[in-house]
Design a protein around this motif. Structure first.
Motif, PDB file in Angstrom:
ATOM      1  N   GLN A 220       0.825  -1.207   0.000  1.00  0.00           N
ATOM      2  CA  GLN A 220       0.000   0.000   0.000  1.00  0.00           C
ATOM      3  C   GLN A 220       0.861   1.260   0.000  1.00  0.00           C
ATOM      4  OE1 GLN A 220      -2.501  -0.930   3.423  1.00  0.00           O
ATOM      5  NE2 GLN A 220      -4.247  -1.323   2.069  1.00  0.00           N
ATOM      6  N   VAL A 225      -1.849   0.362  -5.298  1.00  0.00           N
ATOM      7  CA  VAL A 225      -3.104  -0.349  -5.073  1.00  0.00           C
ATOM      8  C   VAL A 225      -4.249   0.582  -5.438  1.00  0.00           C
ATOM      9  CG1 VAL A 225      -4.583  -1.507  -3.390  1.00  0.00           C
ATOM     10  CG2 VAL A 225      -2.088  -1.739  -3.237  1.00  0.00           C
ATOM     11  N   GLY A 242      -7.784  -3.619  -5.225  1.00  0.00           N
ATOM     12  CA  GLY A 242      -8.154  -3.643  -3.813  1.00  0.00           C
ATOM     13  C   GLY A 242      -9.660  -3.597  -3.667  1.00  0.00           C
ATOM     14  N   VAL A 247      -6.117  -5.695  -0.031  1.00  0.00           N
ATOM     15  CA  VAL A 247      -5.516  -5.805  -1.352  1.00  0.00           C
ATOM     16  C   VAL A 247      -5.898  -7.149  -1.961  1.00  0.00           C
ATOM     17  CG1 VAL A 247      -3.616  -4.246  -0.836  1.00  0.00           C
ATOM     18  CG2 VAL A 247      -3.344  -6.685  -0.392  1.00  0.00           C
TER      19      VAL A 247
END
Length: 369
Positions: A220, A225, A242, A247
């Motif tokens: 992240q 993401v 995500g 995720v």
């Protein structure tokens, strides 16, 4: 790393976790820099896409400036790459025969580890996991229990490694660092690499910065993401997806002592989530169904209007990760995007959510934490 210099030079040991079908011009397995440069370009796009707000033209301009162009690719003529790559040994792969992968046992030929496929009406519904994930580079001769290498051309063995050196302008240090981390976490090379073949790990050497271990927080932090709904707005893989559960990366709860066991697990997992989507029609289907849009073609389930020559790559991909104790963990990750094929009658978002739900429901998988 020499931060004060114009060019940064890093060295890594590349280690395979599964065999790689990395062909040269003659389709012989050989360590070469072009596939590695292609791998770096692939993950560079993901690393840089948020910075340019997913603007394709800006991304192309930046890519040309950094990676160069050939004269026939640009009206502006040839532009040399500002990235330099070196592989220490352009040697041929040591896997000469697939029989070495599945050796004979008590005088009987070795066999491809079998997995259950409910749609197969022969052999008790059991099929070879290696052939299922590696069809193309691997072929099955009639009457034989295990596949062989296509045209008997060598492949790279899972135990093989090589030294890789990369030099790049220090102004690009941050994006290249993210690129190499993404390649380390998710990168695979060669034929059928989306299915986990050619899983590659990067180990920093000679004072080069270590690449971080994969975790939800580290992923992240890259900014790579993006919500599944937004990913499906674009027709090219530009991010790790995500959703409200985290995720879109899953790991096997167990680890495996050999890549053969790990690939068998991934083969069964892929079969299971595909079969669960089901079909309401047969071959030469008059309509597009959910399973058609996650990957195409599908054996014995072609769409009439698409025919048998259309190709749609699965954006749900596999990778094998080596643990510190030498065991392997299977990884599944999703880089969702909108297919370029007609799919107006299909709710693509709902289709992928169904697949993700099936993976979440598996007692053998867990989301990346």
């Amino acid at each position: 790393m020499n931060q004060g210099s114009e060019m940064i030079k890093n060295t890594y040991r590349l280690q395979l976790a599964s065999p790689a079908f990395l062909g040269d011009a003659d389709q012989r397995g050989v360590w070469r820099t072009p596939p590695l440069k292609a791998l770096i370009r692939e993950w560079w796009r993901v690393a840089v896409a948020p910075k340019v707000a997913y603007d394709v033209e800006k991304l192309k301009a930046g890519e040309k400036a950094l990676f160069g162009t050939a004269a026939d690719d640009s009206h502006e003529g040839n532009h040399q790459s500002r990235i330099r790559l070196v592989v220490s040994d352009w040697r041929e792969g040591s896997l000469k025969s697939w029989a070495d992968v599945n050796p004979a046992d008590r005088g009987k030929p070795g066999s491809d580890p079998k997995v259950k496929h409910r749609e197969v009406d022969f052999g008790g519904g059991m099929i070879g996991s290696q052939l299922y994930l590696g069809y193309g580079p691997l072929q099955l001769a009639r009457g034989q229990p295990a596949p062989r290498l296509k045209d008997e051309k060598p492949a790279l063995k899972d135990t093989e490694s090589n030294l890789f050196k990369i030099a790049f302008p220090d102004a690009h240090a941050h994006e290249i660092g993210m690129t190499l981390a993404l390649a380390h976490w998710f990168g695979t090379i060669g034929g059928r690499s989306r299915n986990g073949w050619g899983s590659l790990a990067w180990q920093a050497l000679d004072g080069s910065p270590a690449l971080p271990a994969l975790s939800k927080a580290e992923l992240q932090q890259t900014g790579c993401v993006r919500p599944l709904t937004r990913c499906l707005d674009l027709d090219w893989p530009h991010a790790i997806g995500g959703d409200d559960k985290g995720v879109l990366v899953w790991q096997s709860k167990q680890t495996f002592t050999t890549w053969r066991e790990a690939m068998k697990f991934l083969a069964q997992t892929k079969i299971d989530f595909r079969v669960e989507l089901g079909f309401s029609t047969g071959d030469n289907s008059p309509k597009v169904e959910p399973r058609h849009v996650i990957a195409y073609p599908v054996t014995k389930h072609h769409v009439g209007q698409w025919g048998r020559n259309v190709r749609l790559a699965n954006t749900l991909r596999f990778k094998l990760h080596a643990e510190s104790d030498g065991t392997l963990r299977a990884l599944i990750y999703h880089t969702p995007c909108k297919p370029t094929l007609p799919h107006a009658s299909i709710n693509l978002l709902d289709t992928w959510r169904r697949v993700h739900h099936l993976l979440d429901a598996s007692p053998q998988l867990t989301r990346l934490a």
